[in-house]
Design a protein around this motif. Structure first.
Motif, PDB file in Angstrom:
ATOM      1  N   ALA A 292       0.876  -1.480   0.138  1.00  0.00           N
ATOM      2  CA  ALA A 292      -0.650  -0.135  -0.226  1.00  0.00           C
ATOM      3  C   ALA A 292       0.653   1.663   0.226  1.00  0.00           C
ATOM      4  O   ALA A 292       2.488   1.195   0.956  1.00  0.00           O
ATOM      5  CB  ALA A 292      -1.022  -0.051   0.982  1.00  0.00           C
ATOM      6  N   PHE A 293       0.313   2.101  -0.558  1.00  0.00           N
ATOM      7  CA  PHE A 293       0.524   3.625  -0.266  1.00  0.00           C
ATOM      8  C   PHE A 293       0.395   4.234   0.535  1.00  0.00           C
ATOM      9  O   PHE A 293       0.201   4.685   1.164  1.00  0.00           O
ATOM     10  CB  PHE A 293       1.096   4.292  -1.648  1.00  0.00           C
ATOM     11  N   CYS A 294       2.258   4.402   1.516  1.00  0.00           N
ATOM     12  CA  CYS A 294       2.027   5.579   2.630  1.00  0.00           C
ATOM     13  C   CYS A 294       1.341   4.986   3.688  1.00  0.00           C
ATOM     14  O   CYS A 294       1.508   5.599   5.003  1.00  0.00           O
ATOM     15  CB  CYS A 294       1.353   6.724   1.766  1.00  0.00           C
ATOM     16  N   SER A 295       0.402   4.712   3.706  1.00  0.00           N
ATOM     17  CA  SER A 295      -0.532   4.248   5.097  1.00  0.00           C
ATOM     18  C   SER A 295      -1.836   3.587   4.414  1.00  0.00           C
ATOM     19  O   SER A 295      -2.454   3.604   3.375  1.00  0.00           O
ATOM     20  CB  SER A 295      -1.239   5.640   5.643  1.00  0.00           C
ATOM     21  N   LEU A 296      -2.262   3.431   5.688  1.00  0.00           N
ATOM     22  CA  LEU A 296      -3.979   2.079   5.756  1.00  0.00           C
ATOM     23  C   LEU A 296      -4.166   2.229   6.618  1.00  0.00           C
ATOM     24  O   LEU A 296      -4.067   2.769   7.699  1.00  0.00           O
ATOM     25  CB  LEU A 296      -2.850   0.735   5.647  1.00  0.00           C
ATOM     26  N   LEU A 297      -6.137   2.518   6.809  1.00  0.00           N
ATOM     27  CA  LEU A 297      -6.566   2.821   7.782  1.00  0.00           C
ATOM     28  C   LEU A 297      -6.503   1.403   8.532  1.00  0.00           C
ATOM     29  O   LEU A 297      -5.866   0.620   8.059  1.00  0.00           O
ATOM     30  CB  LEU A 297      -8.426   2.663   7.501  1.00  0.00           C
ATOM     31  N   ASN A 298      -6.021   1.791   9.995  1.00  0.00           N
ATOM     32  CA  ASN A 298      -5.114   0.706  11.008  1.00  0.00           C
ATOM     33  C   ASN A 298      -5.137  -0.033  10.827  1.00  0.00           C
ATOM     34  O   ASN A 298      -4.249  -0.984  11.537  1.00  0.00           O
ATOM     35  CB  ASN A 298      -6.813  -0.138  11.516  1.00  0.00           C
ATOM     36  N   ASN A 299      -3.920   0.097  10.196  1.00  0.00           N
ATOM     37  CA  ASN A 299      -2.544  -0.335   9.813  1.00  0.00           C
ATOM     38  C   ASN A 299      -2.815  -1.502   9.134  1.00  0.00           C
ATOM     39  O   ASN A 299      -1.786  -2.447   9.422  1.00  0.00           O
ATOM     40  CB  ASN A 299      -1.190   0.034  11.043  1.00  0.00           C
ATOM     41  N   GLU A 300      -3.731  -1.936   8.004  1.00  0.00           N
ATOM     42  CA  GLU A 300      -3.646  -3.048   8.147  1.00  0.00           C
ATOM     43  C   GLU A 300      -4.270  -3.372   6.668  1.00  0.00           C
ATOM     44  O   GLU A 300      -5.133  -2.331   5.747  1.00  0.00           O
ATOM     45  CB  GLU A 300      -4.522  -4.017   9.243  1.00  0.00           C
ATOM     46  N   PHE A 301      -3.822  -4.199   6.046  1.00  0.00           N
ATOM     47  CA  PHE A 301      -5.306  -4.517   4.730  1.00  0.00           C
ATOM     48  C   PHE A 301      -6.579  -5.380   5.186  1.00  0.00           C
ATOM     49  O   PHE A 301      -6.596  -5.814   5.643  1.00  0.00           O
ATOM     50  CB  PHE A 301      -3.681  -5.635   3.447  1.00  0.00           C
ATOM     51  N   PRO A 302      -7.780  -4.790   4.102  1.00  0.00           N
ATOM     52  CA  PRO A 302      -9.024  -4.790   4.414  1.00  0.00           C
ATOM     53  C   PRO A 302      -8.679  -7.083   3.828  1.00  0.00           C
ATOM     54  O   PRO A 302      -8.259  -7.276   2.893  1.00  0.00           O
ATOM     55  CB  PRO A 302      -9.882  -4.510   3.597  1.00  0.00           C
ATOM     56  N   ARG A 303      -8.950  -7.208   5.026  1.00  0.00           N
ATOM     57  CA  ARG A 303      -9.081  -9.840   4.806  1.00  0.00           C
ATOM     58  C   ARG A 303      -9.204 -10.127   3.458  1.00  0.00           C
ATOM     59  O   ARG A 303      -8.725 -10.233   2.918  1.00  0.00           O
ATOM     60  CB  ARG A 303      -9.783 -10.067   5.738  1.00  0.00           C
ATOM     61  N   ALA A 304     -10.749  -9.079   3.182  1.00  0.00           N
ATOM     62  CA  ALA A 304     -10.853  -9.460   1.825  1.00  0.00           C
ATOM     63  C   ALA A 304     -10.084  -9.305   0.494  1.00  0.00           C
ATOM     64  O   ALA A 304     -10.250  -9.781  -0.628  1.00  0.00           O
ATOM     65  CB  ALA A 304     -11.985  -8.792   1.175  1.00  0.00           C
ATOM     66  N   GLN A 305      -9.386  -7.711   0.379  1.00  0.00           N
ATOM     67  CA  GLN A 305      -8.292  -7.386  -0.572  1.00  0.00           C
ATOM     68  C   GLN A 305      -7.455  -8.566  -0.801  1.00  0.00           C
ATOM     69  O   GLN A 305      -6.897  -8.444  -1.428  1.00  0.00           O
ATOM     70  CB  GLN A 305      -7.594  -5.997  -0.343  1.00  0.00           C
ATOM     71  N   ILE A 306      -7.355  -9.166   0.160  1.00  0.00           N
ATOM     72  CA  ILE A 306      -6.273 -10.575   0.295  1.00  0.00           C
ATOM     73  C   ILE A 306      -6.614 -11.832  -0.329  1.00  0.00           C
ATOM     74  O   ILE A 306      -6.004 -12.819  -1.538  1.00  0.00           O
ATOM     75  CB  ILE A 306      -4.627 -10.533   1.553  1.00  0.00           C
ATOM     76  N   VAL A 307      -7.251 -12.241   0.740  1.00  0.00           N
ATOM     77  CA  VAL A 307      -7.875 -13.418   0.599  1.00  0.00           C
ATOM     78  C   VAL A 307      -8.872 -13.334  -0.458  1.00  0.00           C
ATOM     79  O   VAL A 307      -9.130 -14.589  -1.250  1.00  0.00           O
ATOM     80  CB  VAL A 307      -9.126 -14.254   1.652  1.00  0.00           C
ATOM     81  N   ASP A 308      -9.374 -12.458  -1.428  1.00  0.00           N
ATOM     82  CA  ASP A 308     -10.180 -12.795  -1.876  1.00  0.00           C
ATOM     83  C   ASP A 308      -9.213 -14.074  -3.528  1.00  0.00           C
ATOM     84  O   ASP A 308     -10.094 -13.531  -4.776  1.00  0.00           O
ATOM     85  CB  ASP A 308     -10.733 -11.769  -2.731  1.00  0.00           C
ATOM     86  N   LEU A 309      -8.538 -13.049  -3.827  1.00  0.00           N
ATOM     87  CA  LEU A 309      -7.144 -13.811  -4.749  1.00  0.00           C
ATOM     88  C   LEU A 309      -7.171 -15.058  -5.410  1.00  0.00           C
ATOM     89  O   LEU A 309      -6.417 -15.473  -6.251  1.00  0.00           O
ATOM     90  CB  LEU A 309      -5.843 -12.666  -4.255  1.00  0.00           C
ATOM     91  N   TYR A 310      -6.675 -15.608  -3.554  1.00  0.00           N
ATOM     92  CA  TYR A 310      -6.493 -17.060  -3.677  1.00  0.00           C
ATOM     93  C   TYR A 310      -7.681 -18.174  -3.602  1.00  0.00           C
ATOM     94  O   TYR A 310      -8.906 -17.380  -3.396  1.00  0.00           O
ATOM     95  CB  TYR A 310      -5.700 -17.418  -3.073  1.00  0.00           C
ATOM     96  N   PRO A 311      -7.571 -19.428  -3.983  1.00  0.00           N
ATOM     97  CA  PRO A 311      -8.265 -20.258  -4.138  1.00  0.00           C
ATOM     98  C   PRO A 311      -9.209 -20.619  -2.538  1.00  0.00           C
ATOM     99  O   PRO A 311      -8.939 -20.315  -1.967  1.00  0.00           O
ATOM    100  CB  PRO A 311      -7.412 -22.004  -4.347  1.00  0.00           C
ATOM    101  N   LEU A 312     -11.144 -20.381  -3.090  1.00  0.00           N
ATOM    102  CA  LEU A 312     -11.653 -20.262  -1.989  1.00  0.00           C
ATOM    103  C   LEU A 312     -10.823 -21.777  -0.893  1.00  0.00           C
ATOM    104  O   LEU A 312     -11.060 -22.624  -1.174  1.00  0.00           O
ATOM    105  CB  LEU A 312     -13.289 -20.811  -2.320  1.00  0.00           C
ATOM    106  N   GLY A 313     -11.246 -20.851   0.602  1.00  0.00           N
ATOM    107  CA  GLY A 313     -10.472 -21.834   1.595  1.00  0.00           C
ATOM    108  C   GLY A 313      -9.694 -21.830   1.690  1.00  0.00           C
ATOM    109  O   GLY A 313      -9.079 -22.443   3.069  1.00  0.00           O
ATOM    110  N   THR A 314      -8.744 -21.243   0.973  1.00  0.00           N
ATOM    111  CA  THR A 314      -6.975 -20.583   1.881  1.00  0.00           C
ATOM    112  C   THR A 314      -7.468 -20.028   2.990  1.00  0.00           C
ATOM    113  O   THR A 314      -8.016 -19.983   3.713  1.00  0.00           O
ATOM    114  CB  THR A 314      -6.842 -19.825   0.617  1.00  0.00           C
ATOM    115  N   LYS A 315      -6.661 -21.096   4.075  1.00  0.00           N
ATOM    116  CA  LYS A 315      -6.385 -20.344   4.955  1.00  0.00           C
ATOM    117  C   LYS A 315      -4.637 -19.921   5.424  1.00  0.00           C
ATOM    118  O   LYS A 315      -3.898 -20.268   4.752  1.00  0.00           O
ATOM    119  CB  LYS A 315      -5.986 -22.284   6.579  1.00  0.00           C
TER     120      LYS A 315
END
Length: 850
Positions: A573-596
């Protein structure tokens, strides 16, 4: 030995079994020996149900100082054996590993265990080592190698037992060497540097080693093989002890062949009285056991009887080491009958003493033989040939009954690999009118354990394909195709997965399990799928996985267009993120369903340690945070990586303080850092250190004062400005000196004197200049020597003495500088030298009339 002499027997028997009971007083209780190093599906099993066999090998590392075929080790001088021509070893011996004579090229080693035993003390307390030539040799360690290789240390880690005087100081060590022997295969193996002592002792010194190797071979018959070990100490004139075993399944009909293997230590060639026997199946009577090189009343007689393999040394009297493999006397199935699944051993002594710590038992097994041939169904599905993302794989699973009875409750489960999708199946019933699968068989897909709600074969990798068949009729011909499951798989094309997958994640391994029960015997059916059949001597079915590898080429990666660094997908992310974290869906949605996802290396998919259940934290200092992803079905130790980070700017420009005179153009001395230059950063100016909005242009003050500004380097991305640390600098605007601007023109007659005064304030340095008539725009320094003695200057005063036409028409000006080196020029002052009337009076000086 004599009756008052201790006797130790080391027995190792590799024997396949499902469960057991042991009725004996043991220092270490007997249990089945399983191996975590064995290949799947044999990893961790207590019974090897295989087409195959076991072998034993080993040797003695001690011998009589004066060798004799018929002399015991007790009360006789003993010396170590050292045959490896290696000056660094204290003792060593060799034995050859051979895998039988039946199509040995078809054999695959599944398990190898190394045992060593010895007696190296005479009195005192138990110790963990013995000393020879100022070097300590530990009881739980030996050196091991295949001939031609380099010795390495094998550590028993205190397996199995290292007792003291109460057990005659007889120690036994064990190590699982499956990995090494599977890799090296058949050949000569050496064991060296056992904890042994030479000399004479009433009980007798001894020492040696043995190996047990279990292997499969498609050209061999089915056997149940199990390995037990423990430590049971039989005292002199002690009572008998029993060992009950169960769980094997002898063949349904015909002669039952049973093979045993034993290893023993401290068995003497002359002393008699030790025995091992087996209960007859129809009575409570026992049959004493023996082989070609011993007797029923002296089973442990220092003989090594392992099929004629090579050894170094080769001696008839191995002074305390017994290793033997032999067939049980089961004529008429007197000991083991058809379908029998349990038996009992009894062992004891009528005067001697010994210790048993392992027994191996192999029985011809009955296996209801349901064959599932899992064969590729199209030209692009080839075992061992790479596949590409999105490729379809097609298989035909053909069912045969090649056993002796019908099978009920038949089911096939095919675990779909975690890197492919199930893509549909159809059932084809065999064409025979009666010998065929039922018409109501079903095929279903179940999602993998841990999959997300709403999982389907299209959005979820892996899972299990279940074919419920039910009854499979008996086939006397053993050749009728009773039914086929035609199914398809599709290789994943998930970019986030494939762009970061390591070798383990790209391996596709496919097999399945056939289960059911014999309709008559109720024997359990449990069989893997047949990938193919061997040829020639290895013509039996090969129950191995279909294997391939997903190839991810550069074109696929470019099409994915994902940022990857060292096999880790980058989420930046550029410069800053809300609450200093990536929203879960932004990462999880790129991977196969059920990825842990985990924030540390996961031990397995089922682990809950370090699970990321919300957003993905990002440090604010620009460093990376590593995360790990596992897809349901991934093996422990296999995972894919990803990293999160902020693109922060930590560099700062170099800014110097500058000073200017009032009215000058302001030119700043600010330079980007090397990082800023490399990354294409710009300069951003601020009025205060805490300002977040930069000035619209570089600062350029005009009023006299000292100004402080701040500058940072950074860039704008998606409308967001990110800058690094600010640095301050000053701009000083210094005042100009005061120099008169209204000085009048000089006009005087030739030969007259004139004094010109230019008023100034705060001038510390006076400089006069002139411009000639011919070059009126070129200003030259003017001092007292410029026009000889006609013009002289001093600070703000210019004096003309006896004016001449030489200076007629020139212009002069005064430039005054103050103590900040700021300067101001007077107005341009013209000098006119006129021709004036001369008054003649001899009594007066000549004066022009002006």
């Amino acid at each position: 030995m004599k009756n008052d002499i201790h006797k130790s027997s080391w027995i190792v028997i590799l024997f396949i079994i499902f469960s057991f009971e042991l009725f004996a007083q043991s220092v270490v209780s007997f249990t089945p020996r399983s191996s975590q190093k064995a290949p799947l599906p044999y990893k961790g099993v207590s019974t090897y149900n295989i087409q195959g066999d076991f072998v034993m090998l080993g040797n003695t590392n001690m011998t009589l100082a004066s060798y004799n075929d018929l002399k015991n080790n007790n009360s006789n001088p003993m010396v170590v054996v050292d045959k490896d021509n290696d000056g660094t070893t204290y003792n060593s011996s060799m034995a050859e590993l051979k895998l039988g004579t039946l199509a040995s090229e078809c054999s695959e080693i599944l398990y190898a265990g190394l045992y060593w035993t010895g007696r190296a003390e005479n009195s005192g307390t138990e110790s963990s080592y013995v000393t020879y030539n100022n070097k300590n040799y530990f009881k739980n360690k030996v050196k091991f190698k295949k001939e031609g290789k380099t010795y390495f240390e094998v550590d028993a880690v205190n397996q199995i037992a290292y007792p003291g005087s109460s057990n005659s100081f007889i120690y036994v060590g064990y190590a699982d060497i499956t990995d090494y022997v599977r890799a090296e295969g058949v050949g000569n193996y050496w064991v060296a540097d056992m904890a042994l002592l030479a000399g004479t002792n009433q009980t007798g010194y001894f020492g040696g080693w043995g190996m047990v190797v279990v292997y499969k071979n498609s050209a061999m018959k089915w056997r149940d093989i199990t390995v037990f070990d423990g430590y049971s100490y039989i005292s002199a004139n002690g009572s008998t002890q029993t060992l009950d075993i169960s769980g094997f399944k002898a063949v349904q009909s015909g002669d039952v062949k049973v093979k045993m293997g034993l290893m023993a230590g401290e068995g003497d060639v002359v002393t008699t009285g030790d025995y091992i026997e087996m209960r007859q199946r129809l009575t409570n009577n026992y049959t004493k056991l023996s082989h070609t090189n011993n007797t029923t009343d002296n089973f442990f007689n220092s003989s090594i009887f392992t099929g004629g393999n090579n050894r170094n040394p080769i001696t008839l009297n191995n002074t305390g080491m017994d290793i033997s493999m032999f067939d049980l006397p089961n004529d008429g199935n007197v000991l083991i009958n058809n379908n029998q699944n349990s038996t009992r051993f009894r062992y004891g002594t009528n005067g001697d003493l010994y210790s048993i710590f392992s027994i191996v038992f192999a029985v011809d097994a009955y296996v209801p033989e349901v064959i599932g041939e899992n064969t590729p169904a199209n030209a692009n599905t080839i075992h061992g040939t790479p596949v590409i993302p999105g490729q379809e794989l097609e298989f035909d699973l053909k069912m045969y009954n090649k056993g002796e009875e019908a099978v009920k409750d038949l089911k096939v489960e095919i675990p779909i690999p975690f890197n492919v999708h199930y893509d549909g199946a159809t059932i084809v019933i065999g064409s025979n009118s009666t010998i065929k699968i039922p018409s109501n068989t079903t095929v279903t897909w179940t999602p993998p354990v841990g999959s997300a709600p709403g999982a389907t074969p299209q959005n979820t990798l892996g899972g299990t394909l279940v074919w419920n068949i039910g009854d499979l009729p008996k086939d006397l011909s053993k050749s009728i195709l009773q039914g086929t499951l035609k199914y398809k798989l599709k290789v994943t094309a998930n970019c986030a997965f494939l762009a970061t997958a390591g070798p383990c994640a790209l391996q596709v391994s496919l097999n399945g399990k056939i289960t059911g029960k014999g309709a008559t015997s109720n024997s359990v059916v449990s069989s893997d799928l047949v990938r193919e059949y061997g040829i020639g001597a290895c013509a039996g079915p090969i129950y191995d996985d279909f294997k391939t590898t997903i190839t991810v080429d550069e074109a696929f990666l470019q099409a994915c267009n994902l940022p990857v660094d060292n096999k880790n997908l980058q989420f930046k992310a550029f410069c800053s993120l809300l609450n200093n974290e990536f929203p879960r869906a932004q990462i999880v949605d790129l991977y196969p369903l059920g990825t842990k996802f985990f924030n540390q290396v996961p031990s397995s998919f089922d682990s809950n340690v370090g699970v990321v259940s919300n957003g993905f934290a990002v440090p604010t200092n620009g460093t990376k945070t590593k995360y790990y992803a596992m897809i349901p079905g991934m093996d422990p130790g296999c995972y894919i990586g990803l990293e999160t980070s902020l693109e922060v700017i930590n560099s700062s420009p170099t800014a110097k303080d500058v000073a200017f005179c009032e009215g000058d153009n302001v030119v700043l001395d600010v330079v980007l850092s090397s990082t800023g230059v490399a990354n294409g950063y710009g300069l951003y100016y601020f009025s205060t250190e805490t300002d977040t909005t930069p000035l619209t242009s570089p600062p350029s003050p005009t009023d006299v004062d000292v100004y402080t500004f701040w500058v940072a380097e950074g860039k704008v991305s998606n409308g967001i400005l990110c800058t690094g640390p600010k640095v301050s600098f000053t701009i000083t605007i210094n005042p100009l000196p005061v120099v008169a601007q209204d000085v009048a023109k000089v006009s005087t007659c030739e030969n007259n004197d004139y004094s010109l005064n230019v008023s100034t304030t705060a001038v510390s340095n006076f400089n006069w200049e002139y411009a000639s008539v011919t070059s009126p725009t070129v200003w030259n320094p003017l001092d007292n020597s410029t026009f000889s003695s006609v013009i002289s200057v001093s600070n703000g005063t210019l004096n003309i003495s006896h004016a001449t036409k030489v200076i007629d028409g020139i212009k002069v000006r005064l430039i005054g500088k103050n103590n900040t080196d700021c300067e101001k020029s007077s107005n341009e002052i013209s000098i006119e030298i006129k021709d004036c009337q001369v008054i003649t009076n001899p009594m007066l000086p000549n004066k022009s009339k002006n």
